[in-house]
Each structure stands twice: as C-alpha cells, then as structure tokens.
Design a protein around this motif. Structure first.
Motif, PDB file in Angstrom:
ATOM      1  N   TYR A  49       0.832  -1.219   0.000  1.00 57.44           N
ATOM      2  CA  TYR A  49       0.000   0.000   0.000  1.00 57.44           C
ATOM      3  C   TYR A  49       0.864   1.266   0.000  1.00 57.44           C
ATOM      4  N   PRO A  50       0.426   2.293  -0.728  1.00 55.72           N
ATOM      5  CA  PRO A  50      -0.759   2.324  -1.579  1.00 55.72           C
ATOM      6  C   PRO A  50      -0.530   1.553  -2.875  1.00 55.72           C
ATOM      7  N   ASP A  51      -1.592   1.057  -3.461  1.00 58.11           N
ATOM      8  CA  ASP A  51      -1.514   0.309  -4.705  1.00 58.11           C
ATOM      9  C   ASP A  51      -1.133   1.245  -5.851  1.00 58.11           C
ATOM     10  N   ARG A  52      -0.819   0.672  -6.989  1.00 60.57           N
ATOM     11  CA  ARG A  52      -0.284   1.459  -8.113  1.00 60.57           C
ATOM     12  C   ARG A  52      -1.335   2.430  -8.678  1.00 60.57           C
ATOM     13  N   ASN A  53      -2.585   2.031  -8.702  1.00 61.95           N
ATOM     14  CA  ASN A  53      -3.621   2.911  -9.237  1.00 61.95           C
ATOM     15  C   ASN A  53      -3.784   4.139  -8.347  1.00 61.95           C
ATOM     16  N   THR A  54      -3.772   3.927  -7.040  1.00 62.22           N
ATOM     17  CA  THR A  54      -3.879   5.054  -6.110  1.00 62.22           C
ATOM     18  C   THR A  54      -2.655   5.952  -6.211  1.00 62.22           C
ATOM     19  N   GLU A  55      -1.477   5.353  -6.327  1.00 62.11           N
ATOM     20  CA  GLU A  55      -0.246   6.137  -6.436  1.00 62.11           C
ATOM     21  C   GLU A  55      -0.261   6.991  -7.703  1.00 62.11           C
ATOM     22  N   TYR A  56      -0.684   6.397  -8.809  1.00 61.83           N
ATOM     23  CA  TYR A  56      -0.787   7.115 -10.086  1.00 61.83           C
ATOM     24  C   TYR A  56      -1.741   8.304  -9.937  1.00 61.83           C
ATOM     25  N   PHE A  57      -2.910   8.034  -9.368  1.00 58.68           N
ATOM     26  CA  PHE A  57      -3.936   9.051  -9.145  1.00 58.68           C
ATOM     27  C   PHE A  57      -3.378  10.176  -8.262  1.00 58.68           C
ATOM     28  N   LEU A  58      -2.617   9.819  -7.250  1.00 64.57           N
ATOM     29  CA  LEU A  58      -2.051  10.793  -6.323  1.00 64.57           C
ATOM     30  C   LEU A  58      -1.083  11.732  -7.036  1.00 64.57           C
ATOM     31  N   TYR A  59      -0.224  11.197  -7.873  1.00 65.81           N
ATOM     32  CA  TYR A  59       0.766  12.044  -8.558  1.00 65.81           C
ATOM     33  C   TYR A  59       0.067  13.035  -9.498  1.00 65.81           C
ATOM     34  N   GLN A  60      -0.947  12.580 -10.230  1.00 65.64           N
ATOM     35  CA  GLN A  60      -1.657  13.513 -11.099  1.00 65.64           C
ATOM     36  C   GLN A  60      -2.396  14.568 -10.282  1.00 65.64           C
ATOM     37  N   THR A  61      -2.934  14.164  -9.135  1.00 65.30           N
ATOM     38  CA  THR A  61      -3.592  15.140  -8.266  1.00 65.30           C
ATOM     39  C   THR A  61      -2.608  16.202  -7.805  1.00 65.30           C
ATOM     40  N   LEU A  62      -1.418  15.780  -7.435  1.00 75.28           N
ATOM     41  CA  LEU A  62      -0.386  16.729  -7.015  1.00 75.28           C
ATOM     42  C   LEU A  62      -0.021  17.683  -8.150  1.00 75.28           C
ATOM     43  N   ILE A  63       0.104  17.168  -9.357  1.00 73.72           N
ATOM     44  CA  ILE A  63       0.439  18.012 -10.503  1.00 73.72           C
ATOM     45  C   ILE A  63      -0.650  19.056 -10.733  1.00 73.72           C
ATOM     46  N   GLY A  64      -1.901  18.636 -10.641  1.00 70.34           N
ATOM     47  CA  GLY A  64      -3.002  19.543 -10.921  1.00 70.34           C
ATOM     48  C   GLY A  64      -3.213  20.604  -9.871  1.00 70.34           C
ATOM     49  N   THR A  65      -2.832  20.328  -8.611  1.00 70.46           N
ATOM     50  CA  THR A  65      -3.184  21.229  -7.517  1.00 70.46           C
ATOM     51  C   THR A  65      -1.993  21.904  -6.845  1.00 70.46           C
ATOM     52  N   TRP A  66      -0.779  21.530  -7.232  1.00 69.66           N
ATOM     53  CA  TRP A  66       0.387  22.046  -6.509  1.00 69.66           C
ATOM     54  C   TRP A  66       0.497  23.573  -6.636  1.00 69.66           C
ATOM     55  N   PRO A  67       0.739  24.297  -5.521  1.00 68.43           N
ATOM     56  CA  PRO A  67       1.011  23.782  -4.177  1.00 68.43           C
ATOM     57  C   PRO A  67      -0.276  23.489  -3.392  1.00 68.43           C
ATOM     58  N   ILE A  68      -0.267  22.382  -2.683  1.00 67.58           N
ATOM     59  CA  ILE A  68      -1.409  21.974  -1.878  1.00 67.58           C
ATOM     60  C   ILE A  68      -0.898  21.509  -0.518  1.00 67.58           C
ATOM     61  N   SER A  69      -1.641  21.809   0.528  1.00 69.37           N
ATOM     62  CA  SER A  69      -1.208  21.419   1.866  1.00 69.37           C
ATOM     63  C   SER A  69      -1.412  19.925   2.076  1.00 69.37           C
ATOM     64  N   ALA A  70      -0.649  19.376   2.995  1.00 67.12           N
ATOM     65  CA  ALA A  70      -0.796  17.954   3.331  1.00 67.12           C
ATOM     66  C   ALA A  70      -2.190  17.670   3.867  1.00 67.12           C
ATOM     67  N   GLU A  71      -2.748  18.608   4.610  1.00 69.01           N
ATOM     68  CA  GLU A  71      -4.086  18.419   5.184  1.00 69.01           C
ATOM     69  C   GLU A  71      -5.145  18.300   4.099  1.00 69.01           C
ATOM     70  N   ARG A  72      -5.111  19.233   3.145  1.00 65.61           N
ATOM     71  CA  ARG A  72      -6.085  19.190   2.049  1.00 65.61           C
ATOM     72  C   ARG A  72      -5.904  17.931   1.214  1.00 65.61           C
ATOM     73  N   LEU A  73      -4.654  17.601   0.898  1.00 68.75           N
ATOM     74  CA  LEU A  73      -4.387  16.453   0.042  1.00 68.75           C
ATOM     75  C   LEU A  73      -4.819  15.157   0.712  1.00 68.75           C
TER      76      LEU A  73
END
Length: 883
Positions: free
Chosen positions: A627-651
């Motif tokens: 954990y986290p699985d590959r699909n979640t990890e992939y989703f997380l990286y794209q989320t970071l790209i789209g929203t950066w900078p983002i706080s750890a709390e929000r993310l």
C-alpha cells in the motif's frame, strides 16, 4: 418576456457565509460585470447544512443564513447594486430530520398522516414486518442488542412523547400511547387520564387518500392532546404517574419492544438500508426522501414561496436540481413554466455524449456540464492521451476499457448501495408477471438479475417514456432496445424472453396499471445507478488522465476536433441559446484550472511517463507493504500536478474521499484501516522528501504557463460561446480546488476587489501578464468580456449568429475561433506547449476594422496573422468597429 441573465455568479450560502456576507460582495460582482447572483438553495435546510440541498421546510427561509429579515436585506442589496437573482431549488427530495414537521407527522401517524401523500413511500412492502412501516436504518448494531443495552428509550415532557436513540429522536404513534397512559391512569387513579388513553386507542386509521377522515382524525388527536396538556399542567400527580409508567416501560425490554412495534417506523441496523428500505431516496442517501412532486398539492405546497418570489420579481429564474429523479420531468417543467411563464429555467440534466436535451421541455437549457466537458476534450491532445493511456495500463495493470469498468461498477452499486431499490422494482415486476400466464413462472431471483443487468446497460441517465402515450419516442425506443440487446448478450444464462418482455414494458408496448408504475419507477432508478456507478465510482477508478473524469464525461472518448466543437455550438445556438455555460460547480471533481493544467500532460506524455517511473522508484521506500496500490499512487501524482502547491491536510482529506469513492481498497461503509493508514503515511513522507518535492515543482513549473493559457482559453469560450456564462465563487482568478468540501472554502473577496480596482484604473496587457501568478489575466478576461456582454447583449443573444473561423497554416488546429453576430470574434489557442511559433498561421476576419478589447490594438479585416493577434495577450476578443 423571459428574464434571461447576461451572466451569473454562483454563491454557496451556509452558516459561515450568510445573506449578510453575500450582500457585502454585491458591489464587487456588479463592478466585475456580473448581471445575476446565482444562489445555492436557501430554503430552510437541516441545521448546519453546508449546501442547502437537505431542505426541511420549503415554506421558510433558512434561519442560519439570516432568516426572512436577512433574505429581504439581501434581495434589496442586490437590487440596489443592479443585480438580478437566480435560485437553486430542490423539488426531488427533503431531509428526514426532526426539524421536518411534515416527515415527523408521517413517522407519527403513518398512512393516516396529512402528509403521507407527500413522500414516495411503499406502505405495502411484501415483508409483513414492514407493512405500514418506514424502515429507519440508524442503529449501530442489531436492534435486539441495541435494545438490551438500553440505548433506545422513551422520553416524555408532560404530554409530549418521543423515542430516543443516541441523538436521534422519533415521534410516538398516538394510538400506542394508550398502553403507558392506561397504566399511568391506574397509578394516579385518574378517570380523565383513563378517558384520554381510551380516546387515543380509538383513533381511526384511514389511509392518506381518505382526506376527510384524515383531517377528522387530526382534529380529534389535537383535541385529545390539548386535554392531556391541561391535565398535566393542573395535576402534577398525573405527570408523576406517567413518569412511573414510562420508566417501567424502559426497564422491561419485552414491553419496550412490543411498544416500539406499534410505531409506524422500524428502527434497524444501518446496513439494512441496502436491501430493505421502503422509500425512494436521493441516490443512496437514506436521510433524503423522495417527494411526490408530480401531485399538484405537493407541487403547490413545496413551490409556493419560490413562485411568489418569481412573480414579485425577487427572482428572475431558477436552477432545478436533479430533475431525473422526478417521476415525469416534462410534466414538472410544464407545471413550473405555467406558474412562472417569464422565468429563466435551467435544469441539472447530465447529458451523456451524443445525447441532446429534450426539445419539448419548456426550459432554457442545462446547468452546463455538457459545456464543461466539450471544453475539456477540446484542450486534450488526442495522440498524447493515447500514449498516456498506454503508460497508465503498463504502470497500474488496470483495465483501460472504460465501458467494462462502468458496467462492473454499476452492477456493484445495484447489488450493494441500491439493493432496496432493486427489490422494490422486482416486487412490481413479479406482480406484472403474475398477471400474465406466459410470464408468471419467472422467479423473483431471475427478475432481480435481469433488472440489474438492464439498468447497467443504459448508456444515459434515464429515458422519459410516459404511460398513456401511444408509444415511446424514437430516442427512448432506441435506448431501451439497445440496453435490452446488450443485457441479453451479457446474461445468456437468463431467458432472453424475460429481457424482451421487460423491454416491452419499458417501451410501453405492454400496458397496464402495474406496467405503468414499473416503467416510471425504473426510469427514476437508472439515474442513481449512473450517478453512483459512474460519477461516484468509475471516475475514481479509471485514471489515465484524471482531468477528463467529470460529471457527464466520457473519458474514453478522447479529444475533440475543431469541427465537432463548432458543430455542437452551432446547434446550441439554434436549440438552446440561453443554456448555462460553466467550467466549475459545487459538484465538479476538480476546478477548471486544475483540469486546464492536467490537460497539458497530453502535450508531453513522454515527460509524464519518465517522471511517473522516477517518482515511483524513489518513493517505494515510503510504502507499507503493498500500500498504496499502483492505481492510487498514479492518481495521487496527477492530483499533485493539478493542484500544486497543496497542503498535506487538504491532500490527505481529498485522497481519503477519492479512495473511498473508488471502493477498490477501502470504502465509506467498509473502511480498510491498513490501507488508509498506509496512504496517509505515504503522503506525509513524500511531502517531506526534498528530492521528490524539487522534482515535482520543476515538473509543475514546466506546465504552469501552458496550463494557465488553457484556463484563459476555456474561460474566453465560456464567456462568448452560445449560452449564459457562469463563474463559480472565487473562480475569477486562478483556483486549484478539488471536489467538495475542498471547493467550499472561504473566498478572499478583499484581494479580488483590490485586483479589480487596478484593472478599472487602467493597465497595460504587459503589466497584467507580469502579475500572471496572481490570476490577474483571468480576472481581466472575465471583466472585459462580461462588460462587453452588458453593453451589447444583442451580440450574444438568441439572434446572435454563431460562425466558425478556421485558421490556415501549419498551426491551424491550435486555434479555436468563431464570430458572434458578425460583431465579435473570439480567438483562443490550445496545445500551447506544442505550439512553438504560429509559423505563418492566419485567420480570415470579415472586412472592416476590428479592435482587441484585451490589448486595445486595432487590426483590419481580411487575412490576419494569428501570431500578431495573440502577441501581447494569450487570447483575443475582437469587436467590429463602426465607421
């Protein structure tokens, strides 16, 4: 004459942003160029509501927002500022909270309630234990265990009785009170109390359609309780006797169980809702019960206040929430239009690709998800998206067949979240089969399986067949036939004749009273199947390019050609020129600027592929087991790209919601603590990794400018294409928010006022672009375009012709351009990361002099270099100057 807005600005009202707060931004919105405030629902909602869709009283203004007085001041302030108002209304459902006196009355009196006809309740469930009862699935454990632990108690204050579980309260059926009151009368030796108990026991039990008897019963009940009230006030010994009787009842679990069984509701373990619920809900939300708004008296009672405001000019129009939940949406809109002939009416109708809004609905259009998705696809580079999809498949080993994923997720939600709805439909169809000797041997299990399969095969939210008409229209007929054929192919183990018969009922070829009821309810059912299976599940599982995963989207359909874009909006101009155009709503998965940045990924798929692999290798040390699985990890990286900078709390909060919605590793109803803990730890660690953060910031930096140009392009299209442009609160500058509650945060209007003042005082496009990071260029585009619409509404109205402009040259596919009314030319680039120079690309403008309102530059008509038009500002809005 229709009161059509020139533009709208959505405000989300709640206890922390009240009528007073909204009034304070009225001047700013008028200065921005907005013509109408577009308010979230503000009829009385459940306490603490952050959205207003859980209405408890449609006849009152929400007290937490300021009540009637606050609403009056708000409306007066809008009028003073020169602003109209549009209100979001909720005809499909109400909240099942004790503040809802109509619902409370139904729980107390069952089918004999004055309001039993208001709600979509099945009082004749096949299970005897649920006959004339409403299932209330709130208990944290099995009913018997909860009862034995003394967690359910009867309480009273003088003549007022209620059942209590934790902080939940429920009324007591008047007839059932004869038991404790008879015992109390014996203790008090009080003949009057004995008379009251006897009178309650003799109250009649008419059904809701015996109106005269229902009202007579209500009158008698009221008189009896008034008598009990006086008795309790005059004789304290009576209260003491009632206290004693109630205390004994609470201590005797058998007696308490028998007493609770006399109520018109059944308190039950919360998991029973999935299979045994006897009322129609909003999707799978047990606390939002469906209204029978198709009944004239219910329509009148729930719409009276809103219709008064429309008649008085307090409102100019309404946005109708979730019309697909209604029994007959067309009938509803016709009734609404009849009562508000001049109102601007738009509906939250989710249109699937290739689906058009029904032309016979007397409304102006949709709430704009179709526009959003066309812009989304327009900015995506088709070849790059194909490469990204291959990268996703290789990295995650997940399926990239979106249709298969959708079908699987629809079936899952039908089995689990919507099992109660399936069971109620199956009961109806069993009755239909029983009345047909050629069909009566189909088992309930077979019917349930067939129902689920057919519903999962519908490619749209629903059809709109109305029993009583000669036959289904061609659109509906084709949709039904297609679903039936797919269902037969998917389930060869079931008799194909069962599917054919079901298709005949759905297309109104097989007719009857039960057939009509099944048809109408099935159409109400496919909408939540689509919403829960696709919007709230599949769109969190299928993640090649998450920016395409939006309400009403088809992420597998890829990019959009300029020809398809222009054909669509030429049709919109003809059919629904006053529909709403939006890029963000309270329900969108990501803000418009997040999607605009993510679209740039398709312009450089190689960089994404290499970065994904590098990040995954570097961050593998932070995983906990698998954990986290590959699909979640992939989703997380794209989320970071789209929203950066983002706080750890929000993310972290967002990723918890996203993974629970996906229902792959965890869910709302069955949380996987091991996975969720590992995901939180992974996020904490990668956000502390200097190596990862430096690489991420470098990646985002390379995408930031083209992403912002994408944002300016789609913003200009929203403001000038056929339709009425809407801005979601705060979205007039760069906005990198995610799905609610992330997008309901505080908006800094003081900063926006200051920025707007700088634009009003005059500034050069170069100075505006030097303030790129602040969002000033986006504010500039909105400010100038809205004021142009205000000054020349005829250039954007129903008669304002829409004419495509096609560029010539090597970069012709990079320019989106069109004319409105022959007076306005909008030019917006796409794929700017791949653009380089315009390399001699030109566009043909009509003859005459044209002025770019973003730069002040003038240009003559004829063949014009695109590079010159976009040299000083990324997008152009040209107006034809009179001689």
């Amino acid at each position: 004459m229709r009161r059509v807005p020139q533009s709208t600005y959505r405000l989300q009202l709640h206890k922390d942003f009240t009528f007073e707060d909204a009034s304070a931004v009225a001047d700013y919105l008028h200065r921005l160029g907005v013509s109408h405030v577009y308010s979230s629902p503000y009829l009385q909602a459940a306490p603490g509501s952050m959205h207003g869709y859980n209405v408890v009283d449609p006849g009152r203004v929400n007290e937490e927002l300021g009540g009637e007085a606050g609403h009056k001041r708000f409306c007066e302030r809008l009028h003073e500022a020169g602003l109209g108002q549009i209100l979001d209304i909720v005809p499909n459902h109400m909240a099942t909270r004790r503040q809802n006196r109509y619902w409370w009355d139904v729980l107390e009196n069952g089918p004999s309630s004055r309001y039993a006809t208001w709600f979509d309740i099945d009082w004749n469930m096949p299970e005897v234990r649920l006959h004339n009862k409403i299932l209330i699935p709130v208990l944290g454990d099995q009913y018997g265990r909860v009862l034995s632990q003394n967690q359910i108690r009867i309480e009273h204050e003088a003549e007022r009785f209620r059942a209590r579980y934790m902080d939940n309260f429920y009324p007591i059926a008047p007839r059932s009170l004869a038991l404790p009151l008879t015992k109390a009368a014996q203790y008090a030796e009080n003949a009057t109390l004995s008379f009251i108990a006897d009178s309650l026991s003799r109250l009649p039990v008419p059904d809701a359609y015996d109106t005269e008897m229902v009202m007579s019963r209500h009158r008698d009940k009221t008189v009896i309780f008034e008598l009990l009230h006086r008795l309790c006030n005059e004789q304290p010994s009576v209260i003491a006797a009632i206290d004693r009787a109630v205390a004994e009842l609470n201590e005797d679990h058998d007696a308490l169980d028998a007493f609770l069984d006399l109520q018109y509701y059944r308190l039950a373990y919360w998991r029973t809702a999935d299979q045994d619920l006897g009322y129609r809900r909003f999707f799978d939300v047990n606390t939002l019960i469906g209204l029978r708004v198709e009944r004239p008296h219910v329509f009148r009672a729930t719409h009276d206040l809103v219709l008064q405001w429309l008649d008085q000019g307090v409102l100019d129009g309404v946005r109708v929430d979730h019309p697909d939940g209604l029994r007959d949406p067309k009938q509803y809109f016709e009734r609404l239009r009849e009562n508000a002939p001049d109102a601007w009416i738009v509906a939250e109708k989710i249109l699937e690709p290739e689906e058009d809004l029904r032309e016979d609905w007397p409304i102006e259009g949709t709430t704009g998800y179709d526009f959003l998705n066309f812009c989304n696809r327009l900015l995506v580079h088709e070849e790059g998206l194909s490469e990204i999809t291959k990268t996703y498949a290789a990295f995650t080993q997940e399926s990239v067949d979106f249709d298969d994923i959708v079908h699987e997720k629809k079936m899952n939600v039908e089995h689990e979240l919507l099992g109660s709805d399936v069971n109620r439909l199956a009961n109806l169809f069993v009755g239909i089969c029983e009345g047909n000797r050629d069909r009566r041997d189909y088992t309930r299990a077979e019917i349930r399986r067939a129902l689920r399969e057919v519903a999962a095969c519908f490619s749209v939210y629903r059809t709109y067949v109305v029993p009583g008409k000669d036959q289904a229209g061609n659109k509906d007929q084709n949709l039904i036939d297609q679903a039936i054929e797919e269902a037969k192919a998917n389930r060869p183990d079931l008799d194909p004749a069962l599917f054919d018969f079901m298709g005949d009922v759905l297309a109104w070829r097989s007719r009857g009273e039960l057939e009509g009821e099944f048809l109408l309810r099935f159409q109400q059912f496919t909408s939540p199947v689509m919403a829960k299976g696709v919007e709230d599940t599949a769109l969190y599982c299928f993640n090649p390019m998450i920016g395409l995963n939006e309400v009403g989207s088809a992420p597998e359909s890829g990019g959009l050609s300029l020809e398809a874009f222009h054909d669509h909006f030429a049709k919109v101009q003809t059919s629904h020129p006053y529909t709403l155009n939006t890029l963000a709503t309270h329900d969108t998965k990501r803000s418009d600027d997040v999607r605009a940045r993510l679209a740039v990924l398709t312009e450089n798929p190689g960089l994404w592929k290499s970065s994904l692999r590098k990040w995954s290798r570097a961050n593998a040390q932070f995983k906990t087991g698998i954990y986290p699985d590959r699909n979640t990890e992939y989703f997380l990286y794209q989320t970071l790209i789209g929203t950066w900078p983002i706080s750890a709390e929000r993310l972290t909060a967002y990723m918890e919601k996203a993974t629970r919605e996906a229902k792959q590793q965890t869910s709302w109803t069955s949380q996987n603590k091991e996975f969720e803990d590992a995901l939180r730890y992974f996020i904490e660690q990668i956000l502390r990794s200097q190596e990862f953060l430096e690489d991420l910031e470098g990646f985002v930096s390379s995408m930031q400018t083209p992403g912002r140009i994408n944002s300016l392009s789609q913003t200009l299209l929203k403001l000038t294409a056929p339709g009425i442009p809407d801005t979601y609160q705060g979205g007039e500058i760069w906005d990198l928010h995610l799905v609610d509650p992330d997008n309901r945060g505080v908006v800094d209007y003081d900063a926006r006022r200051t920025m707007l003042s700088s634009l009003e005082q005059g500034t050069s496009p170069e100075e505006i672009l030097r303030n790129f990071d602040s969002g000033l260029p986006k504010l500039w585009v909105i400010y100038k375009a809205l004021h142009l619409r205000r000054e020349h509404p005829e250039w954007f109205g129903a008669d304002a012709e829409y004419s495509p402009l096609y560029a010539r040259g090597n970069r012709k596919d990079h320019l989106v351009a069109y004319l409105r009314a022959g007076k306005v030319a909008a030019l917006a680039p796409r794929w700017s990361l791949r653009l380089g120079e315009w390399q001699g690309t030109s566009v043909e403008l009509p003859e005459g002099n044209w002025k770019n309102i973003f730069t002040g530059d003038s240009v003559k008509g004829g063949s014009t270099r695109v590079g010159a038009l976009l040299e000083r500002f990324p997008v152009a809005l040209l107006i034809h100057e009179t001689e």
